[in-house]
Design an enzyme around this catalytic site. Structure first.
Site, PDB file in Angstrom:
ATOM      1  N   SER A 448       0.831  -1.240   0.007  1.00 32.45           N
ATOM      2  CA  SER A 448       0.044   0.133  -0.042  1.00 32.45           C
ATOM      3  C   SER A 448       0.623   1.238  -0.078  1.00 32.45           C
ATOM      4  O   SER A 448       0.330   2.419  -0.368  1.00 32.45           O
ATOM      5  CB  SER A 448      -0.884   0.076   1.228  1.00 32.45           C
ATOM      6  OG  SER A 448      -0.294   0.108   2.413  1.00 32.45           O
ATOM      7  N   LYS A 491      -6.212   4.788   8.194  1.00 35.67           N
ATOM      8  CA  LYS A 491      -4.974   5.572   7.685  1.00 35.67           C
ATOM      9  C   LYS A 491      -5.571   6.893   7.636  1.00 35.67           C
ATOM     10  O   LYS A 491      -4.723   8.053   7.963  1.00 35.67           O
ATOM     11  CB  LYS A 491      -4.705   4.953   6.097  1.00 35.67           C
ATOM     12  CG  LYS A 491      -4.062   3.661   6.273  1.00 35.67           C
ATOM     13  CD  LYS A 491      -3.769   3.105   4.968  1.00 35.67           C
ATOM     14  CE  LYS A 491      -3.041   1.963   5.054  1.00 35.67           C
ATOM     15  NZ  LYS A 491      -3.016   1.355   3.526  1.00 35.67           N
TER      16      LYS A 491
END
EC number: 3.4.21.53
Length: 598
Positions: A448, A491
């Site tokens: 990611s 996040k």
């Protein structure tokens, strides 16, 4: 006419088009086209309404929640019901069903209810054997102290399930190695031999019992994999199904899901939910499943949130405020580690910049999963890249230090492949690079961060600064397409908390993959900040869409476009190196030159 800034030009031209198209619907399209060309950020910016699921397509079903009839928890498990029906059929063989589900009491209870419903017309006995040993399952024989030729039989659960269905835990089978071999023998021969409870004492054993039983084995996926490796032939022969952990929410399935939710509500004897509470519950479910279109069916998660909301409800019903209070209370109990991590950043022990610009430095986004801690939480990570003269190798420091997993290494190699293809060089790149997660002291895995690492590398190679008020997450493929990542809500919120503490400037935000939009379910603080224009989210489909947002320059362009691009700057730097205009001089050569002149 005096010079106009880009925003003023946008407003001026929009006004012209408004007058021209004031009687048509074409104005909307024209205004959008002008604004996106003049300000690319608007084209990719995500609206604050879309970061929290609204369920507009099923709004009417939610409003009718109070009038819905409750439904059985397995009412929307058609594969499970079909499998049980096949098992209890009179002529079906083999008489073994494997069900993948967490091996806990809630799932056992739901599965037993399914079996009871499927066998109600045949009056088959249904017996649970969740946590049992060999004697409890198969029974035993106790010798008579006075007469060794006689004995007393103690029947087990298999005898009670004779002619019916036995539900057994796979954990019990794994915990008692001899249990499975005896049970397999019973399934294949329909015969159950007796064993003495005291093998060292002689006694006459009765004749074996004839037992015909159908067996359902319940276990989680890891244990089921062990069962498959140990009994591959039987695993292929048995019926297999699983308790599905979520349901795709559509106008056709919404009423069924809400009826099942009401069934859980009655099952756990909590206060009834208002329609607002049902909607807030569904929003929490979308975040749990990381998909706005999927609702979780895990009884453990549902029970936990319902009971917590019931505890906080002061009235006769559970309201949306009660559900929100339950969510906040859970976060408060579990937030020690996340807040400690944020505190380290605030104190400067971990360096994270949320303002200014830096070359070769970008804010990546990570999700921390601490063993023994129930909550995953987001935390920004400073990713840096330095470029020096070399043979074109991009060094992954995390990998070389054995602090990165295989998936991370794969992401790095894919990123390097895209860069090599984009540069389209006739000879190796005359520069080498080193990319690292700064102040990271544990293993990093996942791909990611590959988009953020790519941005840091291009920035260092082109000597173009990156806006530090924007954080980036996303995986890339070899063609530069940005792919979805996990933990997106955590996040974003992790970076938002840092920016909020330092003061929101209105320029801060997060770049994420466009394919992650359906997973967004952010807390109200982030949504409110986006509504007020203090925080932003941009969704991109290709890496080229990310660079104008963080550097102000496009990655590449065409011949008609005279705007300088990042690839142009990289090409110029390479050209300067090859033509020797600024040939690198080592420290030794500099010292020699100085001595020659003095």
């Amino acid at each position: 006419m005096s010079a106009l800034s880009r925003p003023n030009v946008s407003r001026f031209l929009t006004g012209v088009y408004l007058r021209y198209f004031e009687t048509t619907d074409s104005f909307i399209l024209a205004a959008m086209t002008i604004n996106t060309k003049l300000n690319p950020k608007r084209m990719q910016e995500v609206s604050w309404q879309s970061v929290v699921p609204q369920f507009s397509h099923v709004e009417q079903h939610i409003e009718n929640y109070a009038s819905l009839k409750s439904a059985f928890p397995c009412a929307i498990q058609p594969r499970l019901i079909n499998s049980v029906q096949r098992l209890v059929h009179e002529h079906h063989f083999p008489r073994l069903l494997l069900v993948t589900a967490p091996d806990v009491a809630d799932y056992f209870s739901i599965l037993k209810s399914v079996v009871d419903d499927c066998t109600s017309s045949s009056n088959m006995p249904v017996v649970e054997a969740e946590l049992v040993d060999e004697i409890q399952l198969f029974g035993t024989v106790y010798p008579n102290k006075d007469d060794v030729t006689t004995s007393r039989k103690a029947e087990g659960l298999l005898h009670k399930a004779n002619g019916g269905v036995l539900l057994i835990s796979l954990t019990s089978i794994v915990s008692h190695p001899n249990m499975w071999s005896r049970l397999k023998s019973v399934l294949s021969t329909n015969t159950l031999p007796w064993k003495s409870a005291k093998p060292d004492v002689y006694c006459e054993l009765p004749e074996p019992e004839t037992v015909s039983v159908r067996v359902i084995i319940l276990g989680d996926r890891s244990l089921m994999a062990d069962f498959e490796s140990g009994e591959p032939e039987l695993h292929k022969l048995a019926i297999y199904t699983e308790y599905e952990q979520d349901i795709y929410l559509t106008d056709e399935t919404a009423e069924s899901y809400l009826s099942v939710l009401k069934g859980f509500q009655e099952r756990y004897r909590v206060k009834p939910l208002t329609s607002g509470a049902a909607k807030r519950f569904m929003q929490a479910g979308a975040r749990y499943s990381e998909d706005q279109s999927r609702m979780p069916l895990c009884p453990l998660w549902i029970q936990s949130l319902l009971r917590e909301a019931d505890f906080h409800a002061s009235g006769s019903e559970i309201t949306d405020e009660d559900v929100q209070t339950a969510i906040d209370a859970k976060y408060y109990r579990e937030s020690y580690l996340p807040l400690r991590a944020v505190d380290d950043i605030h104190k400067g022990q971990v360096f994270i910049d949320t303002r200014g610009e830096h070359i070769g430095q970008v804010n990546g986004l990570t999700v921390i999963e601490m063993p023994g801690h129930p909550m995953a939480y987001g935390e920004p990570a400073r990713i840096s890249c330095v470029v020096h003269f070399g043979d074109g190798d991009i060094s992954d420091v995390e990998r070389k230090a054995e602090l990165a997993g295989n998936i991370h290494a794969k992401g790095m190699m894919i990123m390097q492949a895209f860069v090599s293809a984009a540069l389209d060089l006739d000879e190796p790149l005359p520069y080498s690079a080193s990319i690292v997660f700064e102040q990271s002291y544990c293993e990093v895995d996942g791909d990611s961060a590959s988009l953020a690492e790519l941005c840091a590398f291009v920035s260092a190679l082109s000597q173009t600064p990156i806006n530090q008020s924007i954080a980036i997450t996303g995986a890339v493929d070899q063609f530069g397409r940005v792919q979805a990542v996990g933990g997106i809500n955590e996040k974003i919120e992790g970076f938002y908390h840092i920016c909020e503490h330092r003061g929101l400037t209105g320029e801060q935000g997060v770049i994420l993959p466009n394919t992650n939009l359906d997973a967004l379910c952010l807390n109200k603080d982030v949504a409110n900040a986006m509504r007020d224009g203090k925080f932003h989210i941009w969704a991109v489909e290709h890496v080229e869409e990310a660079f104008p947002l963080i550097t102000g320059l496009p990655f590449s362009g065409d011949e008609e476009n005279e705007t300088e691009t990042l690839l142009d700057k990289i090409a110029n730097r390479i050209d300067i190196f090859h033509h020797g205009e600024h040939r690198h001089t080592s420290l030794i050569n500099k010292l020699k030159n100085w001595l020659n002149h003095h």
